[in-house]
Design an enzyme around this catalytic site. Structure first.
Site, PDB file in Angstrom:
ATOM      1  CG  LEU A 298      -6.272  -5.331   0.850  1.00 25.49           C
ATOM      2  CD1 LEU A 298      -6.061  -6.009   1.347  1.00 25.49           C
ATOM      3  CD2 LEU A 298      -6.692  -4.185   1.513  1.00 25.49           C
TER       4      LEU A 298
ATOM      5  CE  LYS B 194       1.694 -13.165  -3.273  1.00 25.75           C
ATOM      6  NZ  LYS B 194       3.264 -12.973  -2.689  1.00 25.75           N
TER       7      LYS B 194
ATOM      8  CG  ASP C  89      11.710  -9.814  -1.288  1.00 25.52           C
ATOM      9  OD1 ASP C  89      12.883  -8.808  -2.144  1.00 25.52           O
ATOM     10  OD2 ASP C  89      10.788  -9.856  -2.227  1.00 25.52           O
TER      11      ASP C  89
ATOM     12  CD  GLN D  22      -5.340  -8.451  -8.475  1.00 23.67           C
ATOM     13  OE1 GLN D  22      -4.957  -8.203  -9.213  1.00 23.67           O
ATOM     14  NE2 GLN D  22      -6.817  -8.319  -8.042  1.00 23.67           N
ATOM     15  CB  VAL D  23      -3.477  -9.055  -1.745  1.00 22.02           C
ATOM     16  CG1 VAL D  23      -3.713  -9.507  -0.104  1.00 22.02           C
ATOM     17  CG2 VAL D  23      -1.879  -9.821  -1.893  1.00 22.02           C
TER      18      VAL D  23
ATOM     19  CB  SER E  86      -2.210  -5.382  -8.249  1.00 22.61           C
ATOM     20  OG  SER E  86      -2.374  -5.808  -9.745  1.00 22.61           O
ATOM     21  CB  ALA E  87       2.911  -7.758  -6.646  1.00 27.66           C
TER      22      ALA E  87
ATOM     23  CB  ILE F  58       3.778 -12.679  -9.412  1.00 24.17           C
ATOM     24  CG1 ILE F  58       5.507 -12.890  -9.828  1.00 24.17           C
ATOM     25  CG2 ILE F  58       3.617 -14.536  -8.804  1.00 24.17           C
ATOM     26  CD1 ILE F  58       5.704 -13.434 -10.498  1.00 24.17           C
TER      27      ILE F  58
END
Length: 557
Positions: free
Chosen positions: A127, A154, A289, A134-135, A129-130, A132
């Site tokens: 869904l 996650k 955050d 992804q989901v 992606s970062a 560290i």
């Protein structure tokens, strides 16, 4: 060898984006000057951009870890210029997703179960992606009622720890070099910045810890109409895989979708401010955050007139010490009342300023920071900016702020930004002040204080027999020390008088504390006799006398 190659690549990027001025006066600048003829320069379009924009583009080119570095650096407005900080807040932590089958393997290793057993369905297409993790969307097996629950999983990126360790080691080396050679190293404090980045990334690598953060935050806000926190599915959570209830909402910065859904943005903006102050001063556990990507709005049509936020991503949470909580709350109240003298005194009492600083000098500095804000329209006043500028005043005295206070000022800045995006005319002071006053009244009410004392009653009763002996021993030492003092000058006489006053204050404070202990003991024992509400009359009398004694001790400072 890899470190050398990585360092050379960083050097090339620095030169290409014309950022070598950042290293002016260091040995690195001389090496870069030698390499400059062999490195192609950036296009005229990039060269025409501001230094902040060029730094942002360079960090994006260096990869996800440096993007994260830039995001964290953007919160350090006490260290970097405002224009650079503003540009770094635009960094997007979105990177190319890794293979979905690799994610499936990581989940299986983390949970110790085949994905086909742990989940009824698992979508290998992420869904989001970062840098560290992804989901992925998934569905749990049917429960006792035959319901299949939608969840998100996650998953940490493969080999992310090794990548982070390598880049952090390089950053430590660069920080050491800058600290030894840069003329402004004492102001930049590069090793401190890298240590903060390392700590933040380390926290984000433990998804079980993130799950615990989400669980605590959910407990504080369960049943709330203001904030919803997804449930953690602990049976499907481990260090490298976190499973949460799937939620649906609208990103808080998507104003067009919010309007299309009929969301009352004005009510929502005020709620955001109230939620923040409640997290900080009631719960002492705040989402640190809280940018628009991590704050959604519940899209349930029934909630459009009474909207609520949905919190996401719990890797970074903040907490303050009780002392910092108290001093920060009092500081805000002093700002609300334009009491610059009190602000100056609080900065010294909190240890944010050296004790030998002149209060009148500090009062003048606080006035010069705050007065320009009070001439603005209420919709343009920012408490976060006031706080940042006050902390910058503290930096003139070479004091280092606690990381949690830096986290808080960054979060406050984000919350104000989200609020003003939802409602450009948001009067943050009008919303924040009554919330803060109510929380402080509840926090320091006699009932709350007596309740805290009652909780500590077993500990108090354990140590109570030793108190007379310890107090007597301390007073005896003070008396002996006073008699041994050889007074030879008017300065020493003044010191002696000051010590006598201090002893009187200490004795008064000890007496007050003792009376409060007695009040707590009576409250805990439920004695026969008269009651005022649910509290014995003698508890009220003893507690009142104790509070009065402590107040007298405080006023005699």
């Amino acid at each position: 060898m890899k470190t050398i190659l990585r360092a050379s690549r960083i050097g090339r990027v620095i030169l290409r984006y014309r950022l070598d001025a950042l290293l002016e006066g260091t040995p690195a600048e001389r090496w870069l000057r030698l390499a400059k003829p062999f490195v192609p320069r950036a296009s005229a379009e990039i060269a025409a951009q501001s230094r902040g924009a060029r730094l942002r583009l360079a960090l994006q080119e260096l990869g996800p870890i440096f993007v994260k570095f830039g995001q964290i650096l953007s919160t350090r407005r006490d260290l970097i210029p405002p224009d650079v900080a503003e540009e770094l807040t635009l960094l997007q932590d979105r990177v190319k997703p890794f293979d979905g089958e690799a994610a499936r393997l990581i989940v299986e290793r983390a949970l110790g179960l085949p994905v086909s057993v742990a989940f009824a369905a698992f979508d290998t297409t992420p869904l989001a992606s970062a840098s560290i993790a992804q989901v992925h969307a998934a569905t749990l097996p049917p429960d006792a009622n035959g319901l299949r629950r939608e969840v998100v999983v996650k998953v940490l990126r493969p080999d992310i720890e090794r990548q982070i360790d390598a880049d952090i080691a390089l950053l430590h080396s660069l920080a050491t070099l800058v600290e030894r050679t840069h003329p402004r190293a004492d102001k930049i404090r590069p090793r401190e910045v890298v240590a903060e980045i390392e700590g933040t990334l380390s926290a984000e690598l433990d998804l079980q810890r993130e799950g615990a953060n989400a669980s605590v935050l959910r407990r504080f806000w369960e049943g709330s109409d203001d904030l919803y926190v997804p449930e953690v599915i602990w049976s499907h959570t481990a260090e490298r895989a976190l499973t949460l209830e799937r939620v649906y909402g609208i990103p808080s910065d998507d104003v067009a979708k919010l309007d299309a859904a009929g969301i009352d943005r004005k009510a929502l903006a005020a709620k955001g401010v109230r939620v923040f102050y409640t997290q900080v001063f009631r719960d002492n556990f705040f989402h640190a955050d809280a940018h628009a990507g991590n704050i959604w709005v519940d899209s349930d049509p029934e909630r459009c007139l009474n909207p609520r936020f949905i919190a996401l991503d719990f890797g970074i949470m903040g907490q303050l010490s009780q002392e910092d909580q108290y001093y920060l709350a009092e500081n805000f109240m002093a700002i609300f009342h334009k009491d610059y003298r009190r602000m100056a005194e609080l900065h010294v009492e909190a240890g944010w300023m050296p004790s030998n600083v002149r209060i009148d000098e500090l009062e003048a500095a606080a006035r010069s920071v705050c007065e320009p804000y009070f001439t603005r329209p209420l919709s343009e006043i920012s408490l976060a900016e006031v706080l940042i500028k006050l902390f910058r005043v503290a930096q003139r005295y070479e004091l280092t702020l606690q990381p949690q206070l830096i986290l808080l000022q960054k979060t406050l800045l984000n919350i104000e930004g989200v609020g003003r995006q939802l409602d450009p005319k948001l009067d943050i002071w009008a919303v924040a002040r009554p919330v803060l006053e109510r929380i402080l009244r509840e926090r320091y009410s006699p009932r709350r204080v007596l309740g805290e004392l009652r909780k500590r009653l077993p500990e108090i009763m354990t140590h109570a027999p030793d108190m007379p002996r310890l107090v007597h021993s301390w007073l005896k030492q003070q008396v002996e020390g006073r008699h041994q003092l050889d007074i030879r000058s008017s300065e020493l006489r003044a010191l002696d008088l000051s010590l006598r006053k201090l002893q009187t204050r200490v004795v008064t404070a000890i007496t007050g504390s003792g009376l409060l202990v007695v009040a707590a003991v009576l409250y805990g024992l439920h004695p026969n006799g008269w009651y005022l509400g649910t509290v014995p009359v003698w508890s009220w009398i003893s507690g009142g006398a104790g509070s009065a004694a402590l107040l007298i001790a405080w006023l005699r400072r």
